[in-house]
Each structure stands twice: as structure tokens, then as C-alpha cells.
Design an enzyme around this catalytic site. Structure first.
Site, PDB file in Angstrom:
ATOM      1  N   GLU A 100       0.601  -1.198  -0.505  1.00  0.00           N
ATOM      2  CA  GLU A 100      -0.294   0.276   0.005  1.00  0.00           C
ATOM      3  C   GLU A 100       1.021   1.330  -0.019  1.00  0.00           C
ATOM      4  OE1 GLU A 100      -1.265   1.020   3.835  1.00  0.00           O
ATOM      5  OE2 GLU A 100      -3.409   1.407   3.166  1.00  0.00           O
ATOM      6  N   ASN A 150      -7.417   6.234  -1.496  1.00  0.00           N
ATOM      7  CA  ASN A 150      -5.789   4.941  -1.074  1.00  0.00           C
ATOM      8  C   ASN A 150      -6.401   4.256  -1.884  1.00  0.00           C
ATOM      9  OD1 ASN A 150      -4.113   3.640  -0.351  1.00  0.00           O
ATOM     10  ND2 ASN A 150      -4.561   3.831   1.528  1.00  0.00           N
ATOM     11  N   LYS A 185      -9.580   2.204  -1.534  1.00  0.00           N
ATOM     12  CA  LYS A 185      -9.739   1.696  -0.025  1.00  0.00           C
ATOM     13  C   LYS A 185     -10.872   2.356   0.220  1.00  0.00           C
ATOM     14  CE  LYS A 185      -7.065   1.824   4.344  1.00  0.00           C
ATOM     15  NZ  LYS A 185      -5.501   1.768   4.711  1.00  0.00           N
ATOM     16  N   GLU A 223      -5.456   8.608   7.513  1.00  0.00           N
ATOM     17  CA  GLU A 223      -6.397   8.266   6.422  1.00  0.00           C
ATOM     18  C   GLU A 223      -7.571   8.562   6.482  1.00  0.00           C
ATOM     19  OE1 GLU A 223      -6.054   4.753   4.764  1.00  0.00           O
ATOM     20  OE2 GLU A 223      -4.568   4.280   6.706  1.00  0.00           O
ATOM     21  N   CYS A 245      -4.871  -3.236   2.767  1.00  0.00           N
ATOM     22  CA  CYS A 245      -4.005  -2.541   4.579  1.00  0.00           C
ATOM     23  C   CYS A 245      -5.458  -3.370   5.546  1.00  0.00           C
ATOM     24  CB  CYS A 245      -3.581  -1.415   5.265  1.00  0.00           C
ATOM     25  SG  CYS A 245      -2.854  -0.898   6.726  1.00  0.00           S
ATOM     26  N   ASN A 256       0.165  -1.137   5.356  1.00  0.00           N
ATOM     27  CA  ASN A 256       1.638  -0.656   6.111  1.00  0.00           C
ATOM     28  C   ASN A 256       0.552  -0.322   7.825  1.00  0.00           C
ATOM     29  OD1 ASN A 256       3.714   2.152   4.184  1.00  0.00           O
ATOM     30  ND2 ASN A 256       1.276   1.244   3.328  1.00  0.00           N
TER      31      ASN A 256
END
Ligand code: CDT
Length: 315
Positions: free
Chosen positions: A49, A109, A126, A145, A171, A196
Site C-alpha cells: 500500500e 488510497n 480503499k 487516512e 491494509c 502499512n
């Protein structure tokens, strides 16, 4: 297995990417790992990612500053083109995570699936964004995020590629059983993800060892319960003093880990995945058409948060 069908899958784990590392230097590392993966028989290489930059959501900054430094306006772009060229030259495809700025200014993302001719054949944005959007001044670092990204708008698609069906996630998505069930209901045989995962949880005093064990248990349970291969690539080690877990793995539909990275650095792991293991389980214990009872699962899509018990039927 009599009807075995094999796909060479590689996970290209990355060691740290520091704030001052250039995209060109990062892409050089990715190309080296792609070449190694191809030499070891891989046809699909899974990168992490946000693979092109440091894990920037740990830093407080404006959205404009984040866009300027860390987002990609097009893909492939000049910096990333060498990875596409290498993929085409070696006849292998890849999955890559990066921060996407759309032409209309949305920020996601994102991950892409690229085939052996270097064509982008799939995109995922994401859905399960962790963290917060406010500035936590007392925290050792941020997890922004929810500030920098919008919730993905393309669902959880599955792509016909590599003579199989491939689903993508990123993730935190791996911790949610819905992610994998949505893929397996589309007959995905392989699920790929990059991650991550900071070793320290800023939200509560989570024992450090749980970061690895919850990562692995999520992947192993999901692979088994959905009868899929899962390949997961970490970006890990200490990025400018901020440590993230390694533990990149390839998990079989049995739930067993068949390959696992041992370092917290750039490291390629490869397996020849026998896709017939998917059928073994989907024809028997996880024959969805025969055994699933969606009429009893309605609450899953009717409720978001947990609430009161449902009325108990009179019997
Ligand atoms: N990148 C990412 O999604 N990381 C999350 C951290 C959760 S703790 C705020 C993860 O699930 O690993």
C-alpha cells in the site's frame, strides 16, 4: 491434486521509504524486486500500500500539501514508467498501491492491477479507512487516512486475470470479513493486498505483539473461510523513526502460511499457488450455493453499528 492449476505469486515486501527518498529511487527498488520475482517463476507480483512514498498519513499537514508531495496525478507517470516497462519486458503483472488524485480533485488510497503487457486492468479504492481526521497533538504520530482520503467508490471488484479471478484490498480492509466474502461471492480465487501497519497503536494501549498476531489471524481465517489464496505485502521497518510491522505472507485456502518474509527490508517471497485448493473447499465445506443461508444474515447489510438483539421468534 489431480486437477492442479498453478499460478506463480510473489510478494515484494518493502523496507522503509523515508520522507526524503525520491520516487525514482523507490521505483528502482520495485524494479529490482520485480526482476527477482520473475526469475523465481512469479507471474503476479504484489507490492505494498502507498508503495511510492513514506506512510505520509502519520504527519499533520494540509490536504494541499499532501497532494503536492505524495499523490499521483496519473498512472503510469514518468517516475513509475520503469516499473511498467520492466513488467512488460519480463511478462509479469503486478499489484501496486499509491495515493491517487483524480482529474476532478478527489483523493483515494488506491491499488491497481497490471497485466503482463503492462496494461492497467483493474483499480480498487480503499473502503475501510482507519484513523482520524483531527490533529491529535498529544499522540506520538498521526493516522490521518480519514483526512487525506475519501471512502472508495468502486466497491470490491474482482478481475479476470492471470487465468484466474483476482480481488484487491488495502491494509485495514483485511481485518473485515465482509471484504473477503464479497470477493469470494464473485468467485475470486486470489486476494491481494498491501499494508502499512504501525507497530504502535495510537488509539489505545494495544500490546505490541498483537499487531502481528491480529494481522496474521485476519489473513489466515479469511483465506480458509473464503477458500482463497491471499498474498499480503508489507511496507515495514523504521520510516524516519516510525516502526511498522513486516510479516508479509502468502496464505493458502487451507489457512496455512506457505511463504513468509523474515526481514523488515526489501524481500521477495514466492510460491507456486495451486488454485485447485480453492475448488477443494468450495465444492465441499464452503459450497456457498448449497450451504449459505443469506435469509438469516440480513442484519449484516441492514445495520452498520452493533445494536439491540433482534426480536426472538416464538417457537
Ligand atoms: N494503513 C492501514 O490501514 N493501517 C491500519 C492501522 C490501523 S490502526 C489505526 C491497519 O489496519 O493495519
Amino acid at each position: 491434486m489431480s486437477n492442479s492449476r498453478h499460478l506463480g505469486i510473489a510478494v515484494a515486501q518493502m523496507g522503509p521509504v523515508h520522507l526524503n527518498d525520491s520516487r525514482a529511487a523507490v521505483v528502482k527498488r520495485l524494479v529490482e524486486m520485480l526482476n527477482e520475482a520473475a526469475s523465481r517463476g512469479a507471474k503476479l507480483v504484489v507490492f505494498p500500500e502507498l508503495a511510492l512514498t513514506t506512510f505520509f498519513p502519520r504527519y499533520w499537514m494540509t490536504e494541499e500539501e499532501a497532494v503536492e508531495r505524495f499523490f499521483e496525478r496519473s498512472m503510469p507517470n514518468k517516475d513509475v514508467q520503469p516499473l511498467f516497462d520492466a513488467a512488460k519486458a519480463r511478462g509479469v503483472g503486478f499489484y501496486l498501491g499509491y495515493a491517487e488524485l483524480t482529474p476532478s480533485g478527489e483523493r483515494f488510497n488506491t491499488s491497481i492491477l497490471v497485466d503482463a503487457n503492462a496494461n492497467i486492468i483493474g483499480k480498487y479504492r480503499k473502503i475501510h479507512l482507519p484513523g482520524h481526521s483531527d490533529h491529535k497533538v498529544d499522540a506520538p504520530f498521526q493516522h490521518l487516512e480519514k483526512k487525506f482520503f475519501e471512502v472508495g467508490d468502486v466497491g470490491i471488484p474482482v478481475f479476470e486475470a492471470f487465468d484466474t479471478r483476482v480481488g484487491m484490498c488495502l491494509c485495514n480492509d483485511r481485518r473485515w470479513p465482509e471484504t473477503w466474502r464479497v470477493m469470494s461471492l464473485q468467485s475470486a480465487e486470489v486476494g491481494v493486498l498491501g499494508y502499512n501497519t504501525p507497530s504502535v497503536n495510537i488509539h489505545w494501549n494495544e500490546p505490541v505483539h498483537l499487531r502481528m498476531s491480529t494481522h496474521l489471524v485476519s489473513l489466515q481465517a479469511s483465506a480458509y473461510q473464503n477458500a482463497m489464496w491471499i498474498a499480503a505485502a508489507a511496507k515495514c521497518g523504521s520510516e524516519d523513526g516510525h516502526h511498522m510491522i513486516g510479516g508479509s505472507v502468502i496464505v493458502a485456502p487451507t489457512g496455512e502460511i506457505v511463504a513468509r518474509a523474515i526481514s523488515e527490508d526489501d524481500e521477495v517471497i514466492v510460491t507456486s499457488a495451486d488454485l485447485s485448493w480453492v475448488e477443494n473447499f468450495r465444492n465441499h465445506v464452503f459450497n456457498f450455493a448449497k450451504h449459505r443461508r443469506p435469509e438469516h444474515y440480513k442484519i449484516i447489510v441492514e445495520r452498520t453499528g452493533a445494536g439491540e438483539p433482534l426480536p426472538i421468534p416464538k417457537i
